[in-house]
Design an enzyme around this catalytic site. Structure first.
Site, PDB file in Angstrom:
ATOM      1  N   CYS A  70       0.618  -1.062   0.020  1.00 19.98           N
ATOM      2  CA  CYS A  70      -0.027  -0.139  -0.067  1.00 19.98           C
ATOM      3  C   CYS A  70       0.961   1.322   0.055  1.00 19.98           C
ATOM      4  O   CYS A  70       1.949   1.381   0.514  1.00 19.98           O
ATOM      5  CB  CYS A  70      -1.023  -0.066   1.384  1.00 19.98           C
ATOM      6  SG  CYS A  70      -2.486  -1.327   1.042  1.00 19.98           S
ATOM      7  N   HIS A  71       0.392   2.369  -0.617  1.00 21.20           N
ATOM      8  CA  HIS A  71       1.026   3.667  -0.720  1.00 21.20           C
ATOM      9  C   HIS A  71       0.780   4.423   0.466  1.00 21.20           C
ATOM     10  O   HIS A  71      -0.586   4.243   1.045  1.00 21.20           O
ATOM     11  CB  HIS A  71       0.668   4.359  -1.838  1.00 21.20           C
ATOM     12  CG  HIS A  71       1.124   3.639  -3.151  1.00 21.20           C
ATOM     13  ND1 HIS A  71       0.400   2.831  -3.714  1.00 21.20           N
ATOM     14  CD2 HIS A  71       2.289   3.839  -4.008  1.00 21.20           C
ATOM     15  CE1 HIS A  71       1.030   2.323  -4.888  1.00 21.20           C
ATOM     16  NE2 HIS A  71       2.060   3.046  -4.889  1.00 21.20           N
ATOM     17  N   MET A 105      -8.167  -0.507   0.850  1.00 24.68           N
ATOM     18  CA  MET A 105      -7.564  -1.163   1.711  1.00 24.68           C
ATOM     19  C   MET A 105      -7.518  -0.443   3.143  1.00 24.68           C
ATOM     20  O   MET A 105      -7.639  -1.157   4.234  1.00 24.68           O
ATOM     21  CB  MET A 105      -6.025  -1.392   1.231  1.00 24.68           C
ATOM     22  CG  MET A 105      -5.921  -2.200   0.099  1.00 24.68           C
ATOM     23  SD  MET A 105      -6.846  -3.871   0.164  1.00 24.68           S
ATOM     24  CE  MET A 105      -6.332  -4.503   1.705  1.00 24.68           C
ATOM     25  N   GLU A 106      -7.686   0.677   3.015  1.00 27.42           N
ATOM     26  CA  GLU A 106      -7.451   1.531   4.522  1.00 27.42           C
ATOM     27  C   GLU A 106      -8.924   1.362   5.289  1.00 27.42           C
ATOM     28  O   GLU A 106      -8.982   1.078   6.298  1.00 27.42           O
ATOM     29  CB  GLU A 106      -7.633   3.156   4.118  1.00 27.42           C
ATOM     30  CG  GLU A 106      -5.997   3.510   3.939  1.00 27.42           C
ATOM     31  CD  GLU A 106      -5.349   2.924   2.657  1.00 27.42           C
ATOM     32  OE1 GLU A 106      -6.093   2.366   1.875  1.00 27.42           O
ATOM     33  OE2 GLU A 106      -4.225   3.193   2.588  1.00 27.42           O
ATOM     34  N   ASP A 120     -11.000  -8.534  21.608  1.00 28.22           N
ATOM     35  CA  ASP A 120      -9.883  -8.633  22.656  1.00 28.22           C
ATOM     36  C   ASP A 120     -10.697  -7.830  23.817  1.00 28.22           C
ATOM     37  O   ASP A 120     -10.213  -8.308  24.727  1.00 28.22           O
ATOM     38  CB  ASP A 120      -8.824  -7.426  22.206  1.00 28.22           C
ATOM     39  CG  ASP A 120      -7.733  -7.313  23.399  1.00 28.22           C
ATOM     40  OD1 ASP A 120      -7.306  -8.406  23.910  1.00 28.22           O
ATOM     41  OD2 ASP A 120      -7.495  -6.163  23.540  1.00 28.22           O
TER      42      ASP A 120
END
Lengths: 151, 151, 151, 151, 151, 151
Positions: A70-71, A105-106, A120
């Site tokens: 990824c950039h 993707m972010e 969690d």
């Protein structure tokens, strides 16, 4: 030889900086009692929703450090929504920027990290007597919309 | 007042350092043609499997930086397996350590990041003509086994 | 199939925690005038030696974040020495720990980052009129000693 | 007083955002047998070339976190090439961006981290019977070309 | 020569791993109206207290990445308390571990980051009409107790 | 439901990229003898001023990783000044950028980390015989000027 071990970042140098937006969703299946405790603010580790949102925002910004090809992208907005249903928590992440490449993707990374953080936070409530998680499950992470606008 | 904004890391100071192991799995639904290209080494961004494994190992080690209430754990082993089925790639991550708390979040984080990395590597092959991902989907991330052994 | 894209972290779970130490060295060739300016404290970006040492110490501690298959190690000592010779700066990094695996990668990473930082600090003095670096060169980074002691 | 402990980041606020490119190279001397094993895919830790490339790309993007006075730069392309010669592996890294400052430190950091990763991947093959590395050596890291173009 | 640019991490290799604890406090002066809005959950950026606590816990764990000469420490507990007084918010951070060195820098870093996060969350409420902060002030960050116990 | 656990990053997508600058200050109260030793270069851990400046510059660049709702900003200048008075060290940090949002959090983070680093460097000189810090105190961190200029 040159093709063995091929790893190639896409060259976006020539692309135009335009408005980009992406929305991703995902869910985590939880026990009904766990959802009740999140709703009632009774989870021992604290406020599940705000910690999950905070973790998601931090992860969205660091996507390029986590996903190798990824950039780096100057994120201008991250909105995280957590919806508590009967037996699952649903996370929606919307990311905006003005950049040379998209931000799906972010958004996906934000959803994944929010779901992991929820897991969690409620670990103690989901484990069975042998310390296993027979029911807990992250499911169906998808991109629901990607937008690219010429300015 | 003290209960508003509650966020509480579990105090593991008094716990014993024992052998811990966790295995998590997950899958990403991909187009049949995409799987073929991964198998054939024809993905333009390169070797999907090795990049995904590398990203997963790095993420497992940084789980405590990504999930806010996780404790830093001296990971001693990470094994990542990627299996290519007809219409999905399946990721299994096994994590080992000797520590005061379990490593299931580490295994789950490894699986999530491997799946996100696979998505990123094959983005160009999965997008439709409008730049959307109608079929791609990360699905069913679970812990399949957690082990804790007194030494 | 399982061998394609193989990436395997060494499993050190069963190894004993023992005293470990490693020393690495390396050098950067610089112009004679650059060395003089470092010595005289006349480098515009400031104190080359202390910034390089600080960067090296930080990098040693983060080696496992930078080198994918390195294990996280609780570093207990980092010593960095920078020696200014006529036409090169020589860096020595010594790292100590009590751990299940050696620290030579940590020492090598420290040397590399110290040398890169020196280069960065004196860029303006090393560039020729076309913005190129015809003479600057990082050279000969080696491990000079690795120690492992049973307690 | 003000000159003691001088550390000064270059102020690039007034500089123009222009196309920048840099290429750096470096090599690691390895045993002939190690090179053969990399070529044959027989290294126990896995695919040396792809892991080294992945590590280099990640490091290029994080250069400003590793080298203290580097500016954060929105990298738009990183290409890493690994060439296996008889007794050494040669790494070339090319970095592109449109930014207010050059990317030679990014290219150099990429080369350094690729070489360190190669070393780490073949440690077991390079160590002698006393656990030392008498022959392994990172050598000659240089910038071979820096480009700056007015748009 | 060797004393120029001196930077020396303390060598704790020989120290014993014992129980360590540290508590630090600090405060941020805020406008009375801002405190009211935090109390009432009316801050536009959201839940100030839980975001500040989450940020503090993350920062405590990364202290050794932020403060150059700190050693990496396996933190076993972080407790953050935020108290809202009439014109200030007071933060207390308690950190525990079993390690070769103390955790007062970790507690201080946690307090500092919680206070910075509170400031960031209420920026819009504290700024005057010229975009300045005439009244906002972080004040008096101290270690109130450090404990070291032989086991 | 949607307001529980609210965490909202400000959407700056529509804001204009303009010149931004911020200056923050802060101080740490130290023993008179400690200040003398910093001045005389006699602090065992080394050059306090240059390490503190280096840490501050690194922290300014990573503010968006430390403060959850800060946006990633391409910092173009960081200047850190450390002034040694009779009983305190005063830190001033100036940050510049061209961005969609201000940099006061970056300047404040730089000041905080410089002060924490100073504390860490002189810990041994400030502790009393019981290992406590009765006098050491970080005090009065403020923004002294914020600038925003239309280009």
């Amino acid at each position: 030889m040159s093709e063995a071990g091929k790893v190639r970042m896409v060259d976006i140098t020539g692309k135009e900086e335009v408005y980009r937006e992406a929305t991703a969703v995902g869910a985590i299946k939880l026990r009904r009692e766990t959802i009740e405790k999140i709703r009632g603010g009774e989870v021992p580790k604290g406020d599940v929703v705000s910690v999950a949102k905070t973790a998601a925002i931090l992860a969205v910004k660091r996507t390029w450090e986590i996903i190798p090809l990824c950039h780096p992208i100057p994120i201008t907005s991250v909105q995280v929504d957590v919806e508590l249903l009967d037996e699952e928590a649903k996370v929606t992440v919307n990311v905006k920027t003005t950049a040379r490449t998209g931000v799906e993707m972010e958004a996906l990374t934000g959803v994944s990290v929010a779901l992991l953080t929820i897991w969690d936070m409620v670990k103690a409530l989901e484990k069975d007597e042998r310390g296993q998680y027979p029911q807990t499950e992250i499911r169906s992470i998808r991109v629901i919309e990607k937008v690219k606008k010429k300015e």
